[in-house]
Design a protein around this motif. Structure first.
Motif, short mmCIF file in Angstrom:
data_model
loop_
_atom_site.label_atom_id
_atom_site.label_comp_id
_atom_site.label_asym_id
_atom_site.label_seq_id
_atom_site.Cartn_x
_atom_site.Cartn_y
_atom_site.Cartn_z
N ILE A 255 0.83 -1.20 0.00
CA ILE A 255 0.00 0.00 0.00
C ILE A 255 0.87 1.26 0.00
N LEU A 256 1.95 1.22 0.79
CA LEU A 256 2.87 2.37 0.84
C LEU A 256 3.48 2.62 -0.53
N TYR A 257 3.86 1.54 -1.22
CA TYR A 257 4.42 1.68 -2.56
C TYR A 257 3.41 2.33 -3.51
N LEU A 258 2.15 1.89 -3.44
CA LEU A 258 1.12 2.47 -4.30
C LEU A 258 0.91 3.95 -3.98
N ALA A 259 1.00 4.31 -2.69
CA ALA A 259 0.82 5.71 -2.30
C ALA A 259 1.95 6.57 -2.86
N VAL A 260 3.19 6.07 -2.76
CA VAL A 260 4.34 6.81 -3.27
C VAL A 260 4.27 6.92 -4.79
N ALA A 261 3.78 5.85 -5.43
CA ALA A 261 3.68 5.84 -6.90
C ALA A 261 2.47 6.62 -7.40
N GLY A 262 1.63 7.08 -6.48
CA GLY A 262 0.45 7.84 -6.88
C GLY A 262 -0.68 6.98 -7.42
N SER A 263 -0.68 5.68 -7.06
CA SER A 263 -1.71 4.77 -7.58
C SER A 263 -2.67 4.31 -6.49
N LEU A 264 -2.62 4.94 -5.32
CA LEU A 264 -3.49 4.53 -4.22
C LEU A 264 -4.86 5.18 -4.39
N ARG A 265 -5.74 4.47 -5.04
CA ARG A 265 -7.09 4.98 -5.28
C ARG A 265 -8.05 3.80 -5.48
#
Length: 347
Positions: free
Chosen positions: A149-159
């Motif tokens: 989840i942290l990786y997705l947040a950093v990559a801007g894909s947490l949605r």
């Protein structure tokens, strides 16, 4: 329920357990049917057998890692058990969890009973060991999930659905941490609360002194056993760190499953599929069957440009390396312990 009746219910699973196995198979069959059974069979036949066997070996190794955590806790509190015996007890408990609905929740007392009957150890200590080991073994699921989840947040894909998964993972990890603190803390908060409630109930009823005293002694005994199991932070951290190898083994297993099907094998999507799908095992079906494969399929089509049938095939083959083998292997383990469990009169 008498001890003899409980023992018989453990060593003779009965028709209800196999009915739930049938339910799991039916749910899985429904998913395959939706994806097109003929295409599914064709996809399975195209899979590289040698690569799938490597995936199977890696998937089964995760069970051995979790069994090792059990054995480590047994040694910590002085329960005598060989490595082979510990593996068989773990596989038996895993089998019972796999064939019952909500098997991941609350199965520890029965698993502790199996350990107590097999090793002739005090039930309080086996319960503390099994619960403590399961708390440690559950930790990697959430740390790896939060890492994804942290990786997705950093990559801007947490949605979208990832936000809901992140929230659920945080809540579950917080509950797991609170449980570990209450069980292992030397502040005795949980036990003292139970004892205060027992005292209040005894005062209100005005009788049953011997019964309430027995309850207090049991609570104190269980609490002391948990403190013995978790009184060494270095031991807990080391054990939890090695427990993470089980998830790494599953990631490696999925890598070879994808290779066997000729699918892309980028690390990040495979990591995310393995760890985000775990949330789906919280469903009421045995082993999360049906919901897990559906979540896995959805994530695979999200991260890779593959058709539904191929994604379902990957989900089924992956579960054939990590979940389904545990059922027949666990059933055999249960049979090997059967005579010893019946021979021991109970602790």
């Amino acid at each position: 329920m008498s001890e003899d009746t409980l023992r018989d219910s453990l060593v003779d699973i009965g028709w209800r357990g196999w009915v739930w196995v049938g339910v799991s198979v039916a749910l899985l069959a429904g998913l395959v049917y939706i994806a097109d059974f003929g295409e599914f069979v064709t996809s399975v036949r195209r899979a590289d057998t040698s690569l799938f066997l490597i995936a199977l070996g890696l998937g089964l190794s995760s069970l051995l890692v979790w069994a090792w955590v059990w054995h480590r806790f047994f040694e910590k509190v002085g329960i005598e058990s060989t490595s082979s015996e510990t593996v068989r007890m773990f596989l038996t408990g895993n089998f019972l969890n796999s064939i019952t609905p909500l098997g991941q929740f609350g199965g520890e007392p029965i698993m502790a009973y199996i350990v107590s009957e097999t090793t002739d150890a005090e039930y309080k200590r086996t319960l503390a060991c099994v619960v403590s080991a399961d708390v440690v073994n559950a930790t990697p699921f959430f740390t790896f999930t939060l890492g994804g989840i942290l990786y997705l947040a950093v990559a801007g894909s947490l949605r979208g659905p990832f936000v809901d998964i992140a929230a659920l993972a945080v809540v579950l990890l917080a509950l797991l941490s609170l449980t570990a603190y209450l069980l292992w803390s030397d502040k005795r908060g949980l036990g003292d609360t139970v004892i205060r409630l027992t005292d209040a109930l005894e005062a209100r009823l005005g009788r049953g002194e011997s019964v309430f005293e027995s309850v207090r002694e049991s609570v104190e005994g269980v609490e002391n056993a948990f403190q013995d199991a978790g009184d060494d932070p270095r031991f807990l951290i080391t054990t939890a760190a090695i427990s993470h190898l089980a998830i790494l083994a599953q990631i490696a297993s999925l890598y070879f499953v994808f290779r066997s099907l000729g699918l892309p094998t980028e690390f990040v999507p495979i990591y995310l599929i393995v760890n985000l799908s775990v949330i789906a095992t919280l469903s009421p079906t045995p082993g999360g069957t049906g919901t897990y494969e559906a979540a896995f399929t959805g994530l695979t089509t999200l991260f890779f440009s593959v058709d539904l049938t191929t994604a379902v095939t990957a989900a089924v083959l992956f579960r054939l390396t990590t979940y389904w083998p545990g059922i027949p292997v666990g059933a055999v383990a249960l049979l090997t312990l059967r005579n010893k469990m019946k021979a021991n009169p109970g602790s």
